[in-house]
Scaffold this motif. Structure first.
Motif, short mmCIF file in Angstrom:
data_model
loop_
_atom_site.label_atom_id
_atom_site.label_comp_id
_atom_site.label_asym_id
_atom_site.label_seq_id
_atom_site.Cartn_x
_atom_site.Cartn_y
_atom_site.Cartn_z
N GLN A 1 0.98 -0.97 0.00
CA GLN A 1 0.55 0.39 -0.26
C GLN A 1 0.64 1.03 -0.02
O GLN A 1 0.46 2.44 -0.55
N TYR A 2 1.96 1.51 0.56
CA TYR A 2 3.16 2.09 0.51
C TYR A 2 3.35 2.77 -0.67
O TYR A 2 3.54 3.81 -0.64
N PHE A 3 3.62 2.40 -1.43
CA PHE A 3 4.07 2.43 -3.03
C PHE A 3 3.28 2.16 -3.91
O PHE A 3 3.69 2.69 -5.02
N SER A 4 1.88 1.87 -3.47
CA SER A 4 1.36 2.12 -4.75
C SER A 4 0.34 3.42 -4.84
O SER A 4 -0.08 3.27 -4.12
N PRO A 5 -0.03 3.97 -6.07
CA PRO A 5 -0.88 5.04 -6.18
C PRO A 5 -2.11 4.95 -5.97
O PRO A 5 -3.40 5.68 -6.24
N TYR A 6 -2.58 3.73 -5.64
CA TYR A 6 -4.32 2.88 -5.69
C TYR A 6 -4.74 3.27 -4.24
O TYR A 6 -4.32 2.63 -3.28
N ASP A 7 -5.99 3.55 -4.19
CA ASP A 7 -6.32 3.26 -2.57
C ASP A 7 -6.39 1.10 -2.72
O ASP A 7 -6.53 1.14 -1.45
N THR A 8 -7.10 0.66 -4.14
CA THR A 8 -6.71 -0.94 -3.57
C THR A 8 -6.01 -1.25 -4.25
O THR A 8 -6.23 -0.92 -5.63
N PRO A 9 -5.77 -2.88 -4.36
CA PRO A 9 -5.25 -3.68 -5.87
C PRO A 9 -6.66 -3.48 -6.98
O PRO A 9 -6.62 -3.71 -8.09
N TYR A 10 -7.83 -3.96 -6.58
CA TYR A 10 -8.74 -3.16 -7.25
C TYR A 10 -9.07 -2.15 -8.06
O TYR A 10 -8.95 -2.44 -9.80
N ASP A 11 -8.93 -1.47 -7.75
CA ASP A 11 -9.02 0.48 -8.61
C ASP A 11 -7.19 -0.15 -9.29
O ASP A 11 -7.47 0.39 -10.48
#
Length: 403
Positions: A366-376
Protein backbone atom coordinates in the motif's frame (compact mmCIF):
# COMPACT_ATOMS: atom_id res chain seq x y z
CA UNK A 1 39.44 -11.93 1.45
CA UNK A 2 36.78 -10.52 3.77
CA UNK A 3 34.70 -8.04 1.85
CA UNK A 4 31.41 -6.15 1.71
CA UNK A 5 29.51 -5.77 -1.53
CA UNK A 6 27.08 -2.83 -1.51
CA UNK A 7 24.49 -2.91 -4.30
CA UNK A 8 21.65 -0.41 -4.76
CA UNK A 9 18.57 -0.79 -6.98
CA UNK A 10 17.51 2.46 -8.66
CA UNK A 11 14.08 2.23 -10.25
CA UNK A 12 10.93 4.23 -10.83
CA UNK A 13 8.05 3.00 -13.02
CA UNK A 14 6.05 5.01 -15.50
CA UNK A 15 2.79 5.20 -13.53
CA UNK A 16 -0.51 5.06 -15.39
CA UNK A 17 -2.90 7.98 -15.31
CA UNK A 18 -6.51 7.38 -14.22
CA UNK A 19 -7.98 5.70 -17.29
CA UNK A 20 -11.75 5.13 -17.46
CA UNK A 21 -13.71 2.54 -19.41
CA UNK A 22 -15.03 5.37 -21.60
CA UNK A 23 -11.46 6.32 -22.58
CA UNK A 24 -10.98 3.00 -24.36
CA UNK A 25 -10.67 3.65 -28.08
CA UNK A 26 -10.55 7.42 -27.52
CA UNK A 27 -7.34 8.15 -25.59
CA UNK A 28 -4.13 6.34 -26.49
CA UNK A 29 -1.78 8.07 -24.05
CA UNK A 30 -1.63 6.22 -20.74
CA UNK A 31 1.07 7.81 -18.61
CA UNK A 32 0.67 10.21 -15.70
CA UNK A 33 3.44 12.66 -16.63
CA UNK A 34 2.59 15.06 -13.80
CA UNK A 35 2.76 12.37 -11.12
CA UNK A 36 5.86 10.74 -12.59
CA UNK A 37 7.71 14.05 -12.75
CA UNK A 38 6.73 14.94 -9.19
CA UNK A 39 7.87 11.59 -7.83
CA UNK A 40 11.25 11.86 -9.58
CA UNK A 41 11.87 15.45 -8.50
CA UNK A 42 10.87 14.74 -4.89
CA UNK A 43 13.08 11.66 -4.75
CA UNK A 44 15.90 13.60 -6.41
CA UNK A 45 15.91 16.17 -3.61
CA UNK A 46 15.44 13.68 -0.80
CA UNK A 47 17.58 10.78 -2.04
CA UNK A 48 19.39 10.78 -5.36
CA UNK A 49 21.25 14.08 -5.26
CA UNK A 50 22.29 14.08 -1.57
CA UNK A 51 23.17 10.38 -1.55
CA UNK A 52 25.15 10.61 -4.80
CA UNK A 53 27.07 13.54 -3.32
CA UNK A 54 27.74 11.55 -0.13
CA UNK A 55 29.03 8.55 -2.11
CA UNK A 56 31.27 10.83 -4.15
CA UNK A 57 32.73 12.24 -0.93
CA UNK A 58 33.40 8.72 0.38
CA UNK A 59 35.00 7.64 -2.89
CA UNK A 60 37.38 10.63 -2.80
CA UNK A 61 38.04 10.27 0.94
CA UNK A 62 39.07 6.62 0.77
CA UNK A 63 40.93 6.80 -2.54
CA UNK A 64 39.86 3.58 -4.22
CA UNK A 65 39.01 1.57 -1.12
CA UNK A 66 35.26 2.36 -1.04
CA UNK A 67 33.12 0.91 -3.84
CA UNK A 68 29.43 0.35 -4.61
CA UNK A 69 27.27 -0.99 -7.42
CA UNK A 70 24.00 0.17 -8.99
CA UNK A 71 21.37 -1.40 -11.19
CA UNK A 72 19.50 1.47 -12.84
CA UNK A 73 16.35 0.46 -14.70
CA UNK A 74 15.64 1.74 -18.19
CA UNK A 75 12.40 3.35 -17.05
CA UNK A 76 14.41 5.31 -14.50
CA UNK A 77 17.00 6.30 -17.11
CA UNK A 78 14.20 7.57 -19.37
CA UNK A 79 12.66 9.61 -16.56
CA UNK A 80 16.02 11.05 -15.50
CA UNK A 81 16.57 12.28 -19.04
CA UNK A 82 13.09 13.82 -19.13
CA UNK A 83 12.69 15.17 -15.60
CA UNK A 84 16.04 15.11 -13.79
CA UNK A 85 19.10 15.58 -16.01
CA UNK A 86 20.99 16.81 -12.94
CA UNK A 87 20.49 13.40 -11.34
CA UNK A 88 21.67 11.61 -14.48
CA UNK A 89 24.80 13.77 -14.55
CA UNK A 90 25.54 12.95 -10.92
CA UNK A 91 25.31 9.20 -11.65
CA UNK A 92 27.55 9.64 -14.68
CA UNK A 93 30.17 11.37 -12.52
CA UNK A 94 30.03 8.55 -9.97
CA UNK A 95 30.57 5.90 -12.65
CA UNK A 96 33.44 7.92 -14.12
CA UNK A 97 35.40 7.52 -10.85
CA UNK A 98 35.93 3.84 -11.62
CA UNK A 99 34.73 2.90 -8.12
CA UNK A 100 31.08 2.39 -9.09
CA UNK A 101 29.90 -0.65 -11.00
CA UNK A 102 26.76 -0.74 -13.13
CA UNK A 103 24.74 -3.93 -13.53
CA UNK A 104 22.44 -5.00 -16.33
CA UNK A 105 18.78 -5.85 -15.94
CA UNK A 106 15.70 -5.88 -18.17
CA UNK A 107 15.14 -2.42 -19.62
CA UNK A 108 11.60 -1.98 -18.36
CA UNK A 109 12.07 -3.79 -15.03
CA UNK A 110 9.84 -6.53 -16.35
CA UNK A 111 8.90 -10.08 -15.39
CA UNK A 112 9.70 -11.34 -18.88
CA UNK A 113 12.13 -13.97 -17.57
CA UNK A 114 9.08 -15.83 -16.25
CA UNK A 115 7.21 -15.77 -19.55
CA UNK A 116 9.30 -15.26 -22.67
CA UNK A 117 12.99 -15.93 -23.28
CA UNK A 118 12.87 -13.93 -26.51
CA UNK A 119 11.35 -10.87 -24.83
CA UNK A 120 13.73 -11.22 -21.88
CA UNK A 121 16.77 -11.29 -24.16
CA UNK A 122 15.52 -8.29 -26.12
CA UNK A 123 14.97 -6.19 -23.00
CA UNK A 124 18.40 -7.11 -21.64
CA UNK A 125 20.04 -6.09 -24.94
CA UNK A 126 18.12 -2.81 -24.92
CA UNK A 127 19.34 -2.08 -21.39
CA UNK A 128 22.92 -2.92 -22.41
CA UNK A 129 22.72 -0.47 -25.29
CA UNK A 130 21.23 2.29 -23.14
CA UNK A 131 23.90 1.92 -20.46
CA UNK A 132 26.58 2.06 -23.12
CA UNK A 133 25.00 5.18 -24.63
CA UNK A 134 24.62 7.13 -21.39
CA UNK A 135 27.76 6.00 -19.55
CA UNK A 136 30.55 6.47 -22.05
CA UNK A 137 30.56 2.98 -23.53
CA UNK A 138 30.24 1.16 -20.21
CA UNK A 139 29.56 -2.60 -20.53
CA UNK A 140 28.27 -4.40 -17.41
CA UNK A 141 29.55 -7.89 -16.60
CA UNK A 142 27.10 -8.88 -13.84
CA UNK A 143 23.33 -9.22 -14.06
CA UNK A 144 20.52 -8.38 -11.68
CA UNK A 145 17.07 -9.60 -12.68
CA UNK A 146 13.96 -7.62 -11.77
CA UNK A 147 13.26 -7.84 -8.01
CA UNK A 148 16.21 -10.27 -7.68
CA UNK A 149 13.96 -12.94 -9.23
CA UNK A 150 16.10 -16.01 -9.84
CA UNK A 151 15.87 -19.71 -10.53
CA UNK A 152 18.18 -22.33 -11.98
CA UNK A 153 16.68 -21.85 -15.45
CA UNK A 154 16.79 -18.03 -15.27
CA UNK A 155 20.44 -18.24 -14.26
CA UNK A 156 21.14 -20.49 -17.24
CA UNK A 157 19.49 -17.93 -19.57
CA UNK A 158 21.68 -15.19 -18.10
CA UNK A 159 24.80 -17.34 -18.51
CA UNK A 160 23.91 -17.84 -22.19
CA UNK A 161 24.03 -14.05 -22.60
CA UNK A 162 27.65 -14.01 -21.46
CA UNK A 163 27.37 -12.73 -17.90
CA UNK A 164 29.77 -14.06 -15.28
CA UNK A 165 27.63 -13.33 -12.22
CA UNK A 166 24.08 -12.73 -11.02
CA UNK A 167 22.59 -11.32 -7.82
CA UNK A 168 19.67 -12.81 -5.92
CA UNK A 169 18.12 -13.20 -2.48
CA UNK A 170 19.64 -15.36 0.22
CA UNK A 171 16.25 -16.89 0.90
CA UNK A 172 16.07 -19.08 3.99
CA UNK A 173 14.03 -21.83 2.34
CA UNK A 174 16.67 -22.18 -0.38
CA UNK A 175 19.76 -21.94 1.82
CA UNK A 176 18.60 -24.13 4.69
CA UNK A 177 21.70 -24.54 6.87
CA UNK A 178 23.96 -22.79 4.35
CA UNK A 179 25.18 -19.20 4.70
CA UNK A 180 24.58 -16.39 2.18
CA UNK A 181 28.13 -15.18 2.88
CA UNK A 182 29.73 -17.42 0.27
CA UNK A 183 29.86 -17.34 -3.51
CA UNK A 184 27.86 -20.11 -5.21
CA UNK A 185 27.40 -21.18 -8.83
CA UNK A 186 24.35 -21.79 -10.97
CA UNK A 187 23.32 -25.44 -10.88
CA UNK A 188 22.88 -25.68 -14.66
CA UNK A 189 25.89 -23.61 -15.75
CA UNK A 190 28.68 -23.45 -13.18
CA UNK A 191 30.41 -20.64 -15.11
CA UNK A 192 27.76 -18.27 -13.68
CA UNK A 193 28.48 -17.27 -10.09
CA UNK A 194 25.61 -16.40 -7.78
CA UNK A 195 25.87 -13.67 -5.12
CA UNK A 196 23.27 -13.94 -2.35
CA UNK A 197 21.88 -11.05 -0.36
CA UNK A 198 22.48 -11.18 3.40
CA UNK A 199 18.89 -10.20 4.09
CA UNK A 200 19.25 -9.76 7.84
CA UNK A 201 22.04 -7.18 7.70
CA UNK A 202 20.62 -5.55 4.54
CA UNK A 203 17.17 -5.18 6.06
CA UNK A 204 18.61 -3.82 9.31
CA UNK A 205 19.55 -0.77 7.23
CA UNK A 206 16.76 -0.75 4.64
CA UNK A 207 13.73 -1.52 6.82
CA UNK A 208 14.53 -1.49 10.54
CA UNK A 209 16.82 1.51 10.80
CA UNK A 210 14.16 3.95 12.07
CA UNK A 211 11.91 1.41 13.82
CA UNK A 212 11.89 2.45 17.47
CA UNK A 213 10.20 -0.80 18.52
CA UNK A 214 13.11 -2.84 17.13
CA UNK A 215 15.12 -4.47 19.90
CA UNK A 216 18.39 -3.22 18.38
CA UNK A 217 17.26 0.37 17.85
CA UNK A 218 19.13 2.65 17.38
CA UNK A 219 21.46 1.16 14.81
CA UNK A 220 24.96 2.60 15.16
CA UNK A 221 28.07 1.99 13.07
CA UNK A 222 29.79 0.37 16.06
CA UNK A 223 26.89 -2.05 16.50
CA UNK A 224 26.82 -2.89 12.80
CA UNK A 225 30.57 -3.51 12.67
CA UNK A 226 30.29 -5.77 15.73
CA UNK A 227 27.72 -7.86 13.84
CA UNK A 228 30.08 -8.06 10.86
CA UNK A 229 32.94 -9.16 13.10
CA UNK A 230 30.75 -11.89 14.58
CA UNK A 231 30.46 -13.58 11.17
CA UNK A 232 32.61 -16.74 11.07
CA UNK A 233 36.04 -16.03 9.59
CA UNK A 234 35.64 -18.52 6.78
CA UNK A 235 32.60 -16.64 5.43
CA UNK A 236 34.19 -14.15 3.08
CA UNK A 237 31.51 -12.02 1.40
CA UNK A 238 28.68 -9.98 2.92
CA UNK A 239 26.27 -8.79 0.23
CA UNK A 240 24.27 -5.76 1.31
CA UNK A 241 21.55 -5.26 -1.32
CA UNK A 242 18.78 -2.64 -1.00
CA UNK A 243 16.66 -0.05 -2.80
CA UNK A 244 18.56 3.20 -3.24
CA UNK A 245 15.49 5.07 -1.98
CA UNK A 246 16.34 3.62 1.45
CA UNK A 247 18.36 6.80 1.87
CA UNK A 248 16.12 9.83 2.29
CA UNK A 249 12.85 8.31 1.05
CA UNK A 250 12.08 5.13 3.00
CA UNK A 251 14.35 6.27 5.83
CA UNK A 252 14.11 10.04 6.05
CA UNK A 253 17.14 12.23 6.58
CA UNK A 254 16.11 13.06 10.16
CA UNK A 255 16.47 9.37 11.10
CA UNK A 256 20.23 9.77 10.74
CA UNK A 257 20.48 7.37 7.79
CA UNK A 258 22.85 9.62 5.82
CA UNK A 259 25.19 10.11 8.77
CA UNK A 260 25.16 6.36 9.41
CA UNK A 261 26.28 5.74 5.84
CA UNK A 262 28.84 8.54 5.95
CA UNK A 263 30.61 7.05 8.99
CA UNK A 264 30.15 3.35 8.20
CA UNK A 265 33.23 2.94 5.97
CA UNK A 266 35.53 4.52 8.56
CA UNK A 267 34.15 2.23 11.29
CA UNK A 268 34.64 -0.81 9.05
CA UNK A 269 38.20 0.14 8.09
CA UNK A 270 39.21 0.92 11.68
CA UNK A 271 37.51 -1.90 13.57
CA UNK A 272 37.29 -4.87 11.19
CA UNK A 273 39.30 -6.64 8.50
CA UNK A 274 36.59 -6.14 5.87
CA UNK A 275 37.17 -4.30 2.61
CA UNK A 276 34.66 -3.14 -0.04
CA UNK A 277 34.29 -4.81 -3.44
CA UNK A 278 32.03 -4.54 -6.47
CA UNK A 279 30.06 -7.60 -7.64
CA UNK A 280 32.41 -8.23 -10.58
CA UNK A 281 35.43 -8.11 -8.25
CA UNK A 282 33.79 -10.68 -5.98
CA UNK A 283 32.99 -12.89 -8.95
CA UNK A 284 36.57 -12.63 -10.24
CA UNK A 285 38.36 -13.11 -6.93
CA UNK A 286 36.24 -15.44 -4.79
CA UNK A 287 35.79 -19.10 -5.81
CA UNK A 288 32.39 -20.71 -5.60
CA UNK A 289 31.99 -23.20 -2.77
CA UNK A 290 29.36 -25.21 -4.63
CA UNK A 291 26.13 -25.08 -6.60
CA UNK A 292 23.00 -23.38 -5.32
CA UNK A 293 19.82 -25.20 -6.35
CA UNK A 294 16.77 -22.98 -6.96
CA UNK A 295 14.20 -25.01 -8.92
CA UNK A 296 11.31 -22.60 -8.18
CA UNK A 297 11.84 -18.83 -8.63
CA UNK A 298 12.70 -16.70 -5.60
CA UNK A 299 12.75 -12.92 -5.14
CA UNK A 300 13.65 -10.37 -2.48
CA UNK A 301 10.05 -9.35 -1.74
CA UNK A 302 7.84 -10.00 1.27
CA UNK A 303 8.23 -12.65 3.94
CA UNK A 304 7.89 -15.55 1.49
CA UNK A 305 10.66 -14.36 -0.87
CA UNK A 306 8.66 -15.80 -3.77
CA UNK A 307 6.66 -14.37 -6.70
CA UNK A 308 3.41 -13.64 -4.85
CA UNK A 309 4.11 -9.92 -4.67
CA UNK A 310 3.47 -9.78 -8.45
CA UNK A 311 1.80 -13.01 -9.53
CA UNK A 312 -0.53 -15.54 -7.97
CA UNK A 313 -3.88 -13.92 -7.35
CA UNK A 314 -6.61 -13.81 -10.00
CA UNK A 315 -6.11 -10.11 -10.73
CA UNK A 316 -2.38 -10.38 -11.32
CA UNK A 317 -2.53 -13.58 -13.34
CA UNK A 318 -5.32 -12.26 -15.59
CA UNK A 319 -3.46 -9.03 -16.33
CA UNK A 320 -0.13 -10.81 -16.85
CA UNK A 321 -1.56 -13.45 -19.20
CA UNK A 322 -3.56 -10.94 -21.26
CA UNK A 323 -0.47 -8.76 -21.70
CA UNK A 324 1.84 -11.48 -22.98
CA UNK A 325 -0.80 -12.96 -25.27
CA UNK A 326 0.02 -10.01 -27.53
CA UNK A 327 3.77 -10.57 -27.69
CA UNK A 328 3.97 -12.07 -31.19
CA UNK A 329 1.63 -9.46 -32.64
CA UNK A 330 3.52 -6.58 -31.04
CA UNK A 331 6.86 -7.86 -32.33
CA UNK A 332 5.59 -7.49 -35.88
CA UNK A 333 4.60 -3.83 -35.46
CA UNK A 334 7.03 -1.02 -36.20
CA UNK A 335 5.09 1.81 -34.51
CA UNK A 336 7.48 3.33 -31.89
CA UNK A 337 4.63 4.38 -29.59
CA UNK A 338 3.23 0.86 -29.50
CA UNK A 339 6.71 -0.48 -28.78
CA UNK A 340 7.20 2.07 -26.00
CA UNK A 341 3.86 1.28 -24.38
CA UNK A 342 4.42 -2.47 -24.73
CA UNK A 343 7.64 -2.12 -22.75
CA UNK A 344 6.31 0.19 -20.05
CA UNK A 345 3.20 -1.97 -19.52
CA UNK A 346 5.49 -4.89 -18.61
CA UNK A 347 6.99 -3.08 -15.61
CA UNK A 348 6.60 -5.24 -12.50
CA UNK A 349 5.16 -2.40 -10.41
CA UNK A 350 1.80 -2.59 -12.21
CA UNK A 351 1.32 -6.15 -10.94
CA UNK A 352 2.71 -5.29 -7.51
CA UNK A 353 -0.10 -2.75 -7.08
CA UNK A 354 -2.63 -5.58 -7.62
CA UNK A 355 -1.31 -7.65 -4.71
CA UNK A 356 -4.08 -8.54 -2.24
CA UNK A 357 -1.88 -9.54 0.69
CA UNK A 358 -2.82 -8.24 4.10
CA UNK A 359 -1.07 -7.65 7.43
CA UNK A 360 2.56 -6.44 7.37
CA UNK A 361 3.36 -7.20 3.72
CA UNK A 362 0.09 -5.62 2.65
CA UNK A 363 1.02 -2.35 4.31
CA UNK A 364 4.29 -2.30 2.38
CA UNK A 365 2.43 -2.79 -0.91
CA UNK A 366 0.00 0.00 0.00
CA UNK A 367 2.91 2.34 0.78
CA UNK A 368 4.22 2.08 -2.78
CA UNK A 369 0.89 2.07 -4.61
CA UNK A 370 -0.78 5.16 -6.11
CA UNK A 371 -4.15 3.34 -5.92
CA UNK A 372 -6.60 3.08 -3.06
CA UNK A 373 -7.05 -0.67 -3.50
CA UNK A 374 -5.56 -3.53 -5.57
CA UNK A 375 -8.89 -3.74 -7.40
CA UNK A 376 -8.57 -0.11 -8.52
CA UNK A 377 -5.10 -0.92 -9.82
CA UNK A 378 -6.43 -3.91 -11.75
CA UNK A 379 -9.38 -2.04 -13.29
CA UNK A 380 -7.21 0.87 -14.37
CA UNK A 381 -4.56 -1.41 -15.87
CA UNK A 382 -7.11 -3.55 -17.72
CA UNK A 383 -8.81 -0.48 -19.16
CA UNK A 384 -5.46 0.64 -20.52
CA UNK A 385 -4.68 -2.87 -21.76
CA UNK A 386 -8.02 -3.04 -23.56
CA UNK A 387 -7.18 0.11 -25.49
CA UNK A 388 -3.68 -1.17 -26.20
CA UNK A 389 -5.14 -4.41 -27.56
CA UNK A 390 -7.29 -2.41 -29.98
CA UNK A 391 -4.27 -0.45 -31.18
CA UNK A 392 -2.26 -3.65 -31.69
CA UNK A 393 -5.13 -5.26 -33.59
CA UNK A 394 -5.54 -2.24 -35.85
CA UNK A 395 -1.82 -1.66 -36.48
CA UNK A 396 -0.30 -2.87 -39.71
CA UNK A 397 2.43 -5.45 -39.15
CA UNK A 398 5.87 -4.67 -40.42
CA UNK A 399 6.46 -6.18 -43.85
CA UNK A 400 9.34 -8.64 -44.01
CA UNK A 401 11.79 -7.92 -46.80
CA UNK A 402 12.27 -10.67 -49.38
CA UNK A 403 15.54 -12.54 -49.23
Amino acid sequence: MRTICFYFQVHQPFRLKPYRFFDIGEDHYYWDDFLNRNVIRKAAQRCYLPMNALLMDLIHQYKGKFKVAFSISGTFLDQMEAYAPDVLESFQKLVATGQVELLNETYTHSLAALKSKEEFNGLVKKHQDRIKELFNGYTPKVFRNTELIYSDSIGAMVAELGYKGILTEGAKHILGWKSPNYVYSNSQDTNLKVLLKNFRLSDDIAFRFSNKTWADYPLTTDKFVAWLNAIPKEEQVVNLFMDYETFGEHQWADTGIFEFMRHLPEAIFKHSNFSFSTPSEVVDQVPAVGKIHVPIPISWADEERDLTAWLGNDLQDEAFDRLYEMEKQVKGIKDPEIQRDWGYLQTSDHFYYMCTKFFSDGSVHQYFSPYDTPYDAFINYMNVLSDFMLRVKEAKPEKKSKA
